[in-house]
Design an enzyme around this catalytic site. Structure first.
Site, PDB file in Angstrom:
ATOM      1  N   TYR A 137      52.318  -8.872  -2.146  1.00  0.00           N
ATOM      2  CA  TYR A 137      53.683  -9.345  -2.372  1.00  0.00           C
ATOM      3  C   TYR A 137      54.169 -10.182  -1.195  1.00  0.00           C
ATOM      4  O   TYR A 137      54.699 -11.289  -1.377  1.00  0.00           O
ATOM      5  CB  TYR A 137      54.591  -8.133  -2.585  1.00  0.00           C
ATOM      6  CG  TYR A 137      56.038  -8.457  -2.854  1.00  0.00           C
ATOM      7  CD1 TYR A 137      56.467  -8.800  -4.139  1.00  0.00           C
ATOM      8  CD2 TYR A 137      56.993  -8.390  -1.841  1.00  0.00           C
ATOM      9  CE1 TYR A 137      57.799  -9.071  -4.400  1.00  0.00           C
ATOM     10  CE2 TYR A 137      58.329  -8.662  -2.091  1.00  0.00           C
ATOM     11  CZ  TYR A 137      58.729  -9.008  -3.367  1.00  0.00           C
ATOM     12  OH  TYR A 137      60.048  -9.278  -3.623  1.00  0.00           O
TER      13      TYR A 137
ATOM     14  N   SER B 197      61.306 -13.836  -0.882  1.00  0.00           N
ATOM     15  CA  SER B 197      61.735 -12.529  -0.373  1.00  0.00           C
ATOM     16  C   SER B 197      61.898 -12.598   1.136  1.00  0.00           C
ATOM     17  O   SER B 197      61.117 -13.280   1.817  1.00  0.00           O
ATOM     18  CB  SER B 197      60.690 -11.455  -0.714  1.00  0.00           C
ATOM     19  OG  SER B 197      60.953 -10.244  -0.026  1.00  0.00           O
TER      20      SER B 197
END
Length: 272
Positions: free
Chosen positions: A172, A159
């Site tokens: 995350y 990401s």
């Protein structure tokens, strides 16, 4: 009458995790369009630690249907990437059916959102187990088959938030940063055996992977953090196909000497 040109991954056999919807489905459809045969896995159930619904078995069946519309072979299995034994069994069975494996996309991931002081250990364990250890489990299940083929391509979905340091989603952000480290380590270790390992780092993408708690935390509690999430280019989010095109390139022979790359599909969010 002219023959249509062969696809960019024609005849390649590729594993995709988290394939039932969102980015996983997009990867599956794009790769099938370009001639790949696929092994598709997904957990196909929601989890109590994740405050948005995950995919269903019907979603996975729809992805399979879309792939087969292109005339490609497709094997699917309901598997939790945290379960290395079941995942390896699913991959081995799929490889046996397809006759080999040329690539894998470690795509399965989940997201929680909370300020640091309300982030629980349960959230940490769930996200890290799926988003980081699940990626490792996927690579570990695929690598022996790639070595049997004399090489191949692993694509790990990280990401842009890992590089930007997105707040309000610590598990995350940390797990996706870990994916980059895992990718680099494996790229070094496997390069001599002609296995390429790369990471794709998307910005926000239209997939439904947005916890309701995120909007509350960002909009009501910490609006000062909003600029961190704003892309440099004039779009609030990219489309799944934009990410899948990067995955396609990294699985194709066009990228035959590309390894250890952090391929950002991030509309410039990391240059702001």
């Amino acid at each position: 009458m002219t023959n249509s040109p062969p696809g960019r991954v024609a005849g390649k056999r590729v594993l995709i995790t988290g394939a039932a919807r969102g980015l996983g489905r997009s990867h599956a459809v794009r790769l099938a369009e370009e001639g790949a045969d696929l092994i598709l896995v997904d957990i196909c159930q929601s989890l109590p630690q994740i405050d948005y619904p995950l995919a269903s078995e019907d979603d996975l069946a729809e992805t399979v249907r879309l792939v087969r519309e292109f005339g490609r072979r497709c094997v699917s299995r309901v598997v939790d990437v945290r379960d290395d034994v079941e995942l390896r069994s699913a991959v081995d069975d799929g490889v046996s059916e397809l006759g080999g494996l040329d690539g894998a996309v470690a795509n399965a991931g989940v997201l929680t959102s909370a300020p640091w002081d309300r982030t629980t250990l349960d959230q940490w364990r769930t996200v890290v187990d799926i988003d980081l250890i699940g990626v490792w489990n996927t690579c570990a299940a695929a690598i022996p088959h790639l070595l049997e083929q004399g090489g191949g391509s692993l694509v790990n979905i990280s990401s842009a938030g890992a590089m930007k340091g997105f707040p309000l989603q610590m598990p995350y952000t940390a797990a996706k940063y870990g994916v980059v480290g895992l990718t680099l380590g494996l790229a070094n270790e496997l390069a001599a055996q002609n296995v390429r390992v790369n990471a794709v780092l998307p910005t926000g993408c239209h997939t439904g992977m947005i916890p309701p708690s995120f909007g509350v935390a960002l909009g009501e509690q910490r609006p000062d953090l909003i600029p961190i999430f704003v892309n440099a280019m004039p779009t609030p989010a990219v489309e799944p196909a934009d990410v899948s095109n990067a995955v396609l390139f990294l699985l194709s022979d066009e990228s035959r000497y590309v390894t250890g790359l952090q391929f950002k599909v991030d509309a410039g969010v990391t240059i702001n």
